[in-house]
Design a protein around this motif. Structure first.
Motif, short mmCIF file in Angstrom:
data_model
loop_
_atom_site.label_atom_id
_atom_site.label_comp_id
_atom_site.label_asym_id
_atom_site.label_seq_id
_atom_site.Cartn_x
_atom_site.Cartn_y
_atom_site.Cartn_z
N UNK A 19 -8.60 4.98 64.78
CA UNK A 19 -9.96 4.43 64.66
C UNK A 19 -10.09 3.30 65.67
N UNK A 20 -11.13 3.36 66.49
CA UNK A 20 -11.33 2.37 67.55
C UNK A 20 -12.54 1.50 67.27
N UNK A 21 -12.52 0.29 67.81
CA UNK A 21 -13.69 -0.58 67.75
C UNK A 21 -14.74 -0.04 68.71
N UNK A 22 -15.98 -0.49 68.59
CA UNK A 22 -17.03 -0.05 69.52
C UNK A 22 -16.71 -0.34 70.98
N UNK A 23 -15.81 -1.34 71.22
CA UNK A 23 -15.43 -1.66 72.60
C UNK A 23 -14.19 -0.92 73.05
N UNK A 24 -13.67 -0.03 72.20
CA UNK A 24 -12.53 0.80 72.59
C UNK A 24 -11.18 0.31 72.15
N UNK A 27 -8.31 -0.14 66.27
CA UNK A 27 -8.54 -0.87 65.05
C UNK A 27 -7.52 -0.49 63.98
N UNK A 28 -7.39 0.82 63.72
CA UNK A 28 -6.40 1.34 62.77
C UNK A 28 -5.75 2.57 63.38
N UNK A 29 -4.43 2.71 63.31
CA UNK A 29 -3.75 3.82 63.97
C UNK A 29 -3.72 5.11 63.14
N UNK A 44 -16.62 -4.34 58.38
CA UNK A 44 -16.93 -5.47 59.26
C UNK A 44 -17.25 -5.01 60.68
N UNK A 45 -16.54 -3.96 61.12
CA UNK A 45 -16.79 -3.42 62.46
C UNK A 45 -17.84 -2.31 62.45
N UNK A 46 -18.51 -2.14 61.31
CA UNK A 46 -19.62 -1.19 61.17
C UNK A 46 -19.21 0.23 61.55
N UNK A 47 -17.97 0.61 61.22
CA UNK A 47 -17.52 1.99 61.41
C UNK A 47 -18.18 2.85 60.33
N UNK A 48 -18.79 3.95 60.74
CA UNK A 48 -19.53 4.79 59.79
C UNK A 48 -18.68 5.90 59.17
N UNK A 49 -17.86 6.57 59.99
CA UNK A 49 -17.03 7.68 59.51
C UNK A 49 -15.64 7.61 60.13
#
Length: 370
Positions: A19-24, A27-29, A44-49
């Protein structure tokens, strides 16, 4: 593999993909078992799916086993170990060192904001490292070791972030909001990056047209931050609303009361305090105690009175023994603070007790030593 909404995601699910942040940034492996605090991070990082292991999902539908609990504990231990280098690194540095790094990064963010390219992941990481030293930060006492007046805006952002973080705690907000409120404080004036700097630094009274242009920093800031996915709506709204007043006399929308986001109401208090206690290119700093009194006056219709009361009470706690300079130049020691008059303690000056409640013409000009 199964694509799952964050709304439906439960602790114990295993990630099928990174899972990556919007900036690439990572975030989580892949392969990580989701823990309760990971859900807060994703939100917090507004990840949807996220993509999760569908076989793991089936297992999670059954009752938890001892093995799954053990696996979760091992995963938590592994995660903690991943964060240990950051914590250890912070332990080897001082508050001042991390503060200076935060200033440099904030300056970079302001310089790049015009291109809507804010290094939000870097900002948040450095802010969290700085917060590890939060016990070394005291609102009334801290003065940056080196500050150039032309860098006032960046110092105001970092100090407002730290004070807003403390205020969020003091107001008993959920812990998931603390860093977000700090980010709101850090970025509340990001819209100033699009304002003519000569107007912001001018020592002269601005014309109506110039004042109108400067006020646009609120909408500019919101338009910059609304493009950033790794912050929540409260952070974005704070850029827009931090000059709104409880009685509706603020700008740009003339909101009233609780129409103003709680983040904005917290940041407004912190911002005013630091705006008045920092040196500006066109104005000298004021006594923090005198500023607290002015903020108290502002709480009548302008600022959230509950937040102001909490701020003043907490900021003035435990200051007995502090060496201060009074407005008449005399130096003394705070010996007692009345909680009903926290900005006007009793000060011992060469064996004489000066009661600042009774002697209203005097006030604490400068804090010399704790």
């Amino acid at each position: 593999m199964a694509l799952m909404s964050i709304i439906d995601l439960k602790p114990g699910a295993r990630l099928f993909k990174d899972v990556h942040t919007p900036l690439g940034g990572l975030l989580l492996p892949k392969g990580k078992v989701i823990l309760p605090r990971d859900l807060d991070i994703l939100r917090a990082f507004l990840i949807q799916t996220v993509d999760i292991d569908s076989n793991q999902t089936k297992q999670n539908n059954s009752s938890p086993t001892q093995d799954s609990k053990k696996q979760e504990m091992e995963q938590k231990k592994e995660e903690d170990e991943q964060f240990e280098p950051i914590v250890r690194s912070a332990e080897l540095t001082s508050f001042d060192e991390e503060y200076d790094k935060m200033i440099i990064l904030t300056k970079k963010a302001f310089n790049e904001a015009g291109t809507f390219d804010i290094p939000i992941f870097e900002l948040r990481t450095q802010l969290e490292i700085l917060i590890l030293h939060i016990k070394k930060y005291q609102v009334l006492y801290f003065v940056p070791s080196s500050i150039k007046k032309e860098e006032y805006m960046f110092h105001n952002g970092v100090l407002t972030a730290l004070t807003s973080y403390l205020l969020a705690q003091w107001c008993k907000m959920p812990s998931k909001d603390w860093v977000q409120v700090a980010l709101a404080g850090l970025l509340h004036n990001i819209g100033n990056s699009k304002i003519d700097q000569s107007l912001l630094m001018s020592p002269n009274l601005l014309s109506d047209l110039e004042e109108e242009e400067v006020r646009k920093h609120t909408t500019y800031g919101y338009n910059i931050l609304k493009q950033v996915k790794a912050i929540n709506d409260g952070v974005k709204l704070t850029a827009l609303q931090h000059h709104e007043k409880i009685d509706g006399s603020g700008y740009p929308l003339k909101l009233v009361g609780e129409q103003i986001h709680i983040y904005s109401r917290i940041v407004a208090v912190a911002d005013i305090f630091h705006a008045m206690t920092l040196d500006k290119p066109y104005k000298e700093s004021q006594s923090p105690y005198l500023v607290l009194e002015q903020i108290l006056l502002e709480s009548f219709g302008k600022l959230d009175p509950r937040i102001v009361q909490i701020f003043i009470r907490k900021a003035t706690q435990f200051h007995q023994g502090t060496i201060v300079r009074l407005s008449d130049g005399r130096i003394g020691e705070i010996i007692f603070t009345d909680r009903d008059h926290p900005t006007r303690p009793m000060v011992s000056v060469e064996g004489t007790i000066v009661n600042l409640v009774a002697q209203r013409q005097l006030y604490i000009k400068e804090l010399i030593q704790k």
